[in-house]
Motif scaffolding. Structure first.
Motif, PDB file in Angstrom:
ATOM      1  N   LEU A  23      52.110  -5.281 -16.617  1.00  0.00           N
ATOM      2  CA  LEU A  23      50.895  -5.550 -17.386  1.00  0.00           C
ATOM      3  C   LEU A  23      51.044  -6.876 -18.116  1.00  0.00           C
ATOM      4  CD1 LEU A  23      50.332  -1.999 -18.896  1.00  0.00           C
ATOM      5  CD2 LEU A  23      48.959  -3.083 -17.134  1.00  0.00           C
ATOM      6  N   SER A  24      50.008  -7.689 -18.062  1.00  0.00           N
ATOM      7  CA  SER A  24      50.052  -8.959 -18.786  1.00  0.00           C
ATOM      8  C   SER A  24      49.782  -8.719 -20.263  1.00  0.00           C
ATOM      9  CB  SER A  24      49.023  -9.928 -18.210  1.00  0.00           C
ATOM     10  OG  SER A  24      47.721  -9.442 -18.458  1.00  0.00           O
ATOM     11  N   ALA A  25      50.014  -9.748 -21.062  1.00  0.00           N
ATOM     12  CA  ALA A  25      49.780  -9.621 -22.500  1.00  0.00           C
ATOM     13  C   ALA A  25      48.304  -9.373 -22.785  1.00  0.00           C
ATOM     14  CB  ALA A  25      50.259 -10.884 -23.205  1.00  0.00           C
ATOM     15  N   ALA A  26      47.422 -10.000 -22.016  1.00  0.00           N
ATOM     16  CA  ALA A  26      45.976  -9.794 -22.207  1.00  0.00           C
ATOM     17  C   ALA A  26      45.593  -8.353 -21.875  1.00  0.00           C
ATOM     18  CB  ALA A  26      45.201 -10.776 -21.330  1.00  0.00           C
ATOM     19  N   GLU A  27      46.176  -7.818 -20.787  1.00  0.00           N
ATOM     20  CA  GLU A  27      45.890  -6.424 -20.416  1.00  0.00           C
ATOM     21  C   GLU A  27      46.400  -5.461 -21.480  1.00  0.00           C
ATOM     22  OE1 GLU A  27      45.778  -5.944 -15.636  1.00  0.00           O
ATOM     23  OE2 GLU A  27      47.738  -6.439 -16.495  1.00  0.00           O
TER      24      GLU A  27
END
Length: 159
Positions: free
Chosen positions: A7-11
């Motif tokens: 998971l990305s930081a934005a997600e």
């Protein structure tokens, strides 16, 4: 089936906002088009990071042993890694570590650059050619290398 990217930081921040609004992990996974188990895992442990596989450490083999192994590999190049290590006196090393140790001496190195021909060398070669009866010494190419290629099949651009 392989794993998707983490998971990305934005997600992650979007998941936290959705959870703050009272959404369920299953609904969030449908909205983000991710597996709901990934969302559950993130919620259960928000500091969860996927740990990469250990690529193998070479701490079991000292520098002296590595040198002995390289010498043994040069003497018996067509033997297996186990036989090379036993010949070097380093038995009991796992196969993955043996393969990693044997990768480094197998690299290709270019030959060292030699100094160019001096004027004395050129004069001696011209004298030798004139003595043999060659009239057209201006068109003769003298080289002190064993081969001359211009970007041959081995990719070497210098001769």
């Amino acid at each position: 089936m392989g794993k998707k990217k983490d998971l990305s930081a934005a997600e992650k921040s979007e998941i936290v906002r959705c959870l703050g609004r009272g959404m369920k992990t299953f609904d969030i996974s449908g909205k983000r088009k991710r597996d709901h188990r990934t969302m559950k895992r993130f919620v259960a442990d928000s500091e969860h990071r996927r740990v990469g596989a250990d690529k193998g450490t070479l701490r079991k083999i000292s520098a002296r042993s590595r040198h002995r192994i390289q010498r043994a590999a040069a003497k018996i190049p067509l033997h297996s890694s186990k036989q090379i290590f036993e010949a070097a006196g380093a038995s009991g090393v796992p196969r993955t570590s043996r393969c990693r140790v044997l990768q480094s001496p197998a690299t290709v190195q270019k030959p060292s650059i030699r100094p160019p021909l001096t004027n004395a060398h050129k004069q001696k070669r011209l004298h030798w050619a004139e003595k043999l009866g060659m009239e057209t010494t201006k068109t003769v190419l003298f080289t002190d290398e064993c081969r001359a290629t211009l970007d041959g099949p081995d990719g070497w651009s210098s001769g």
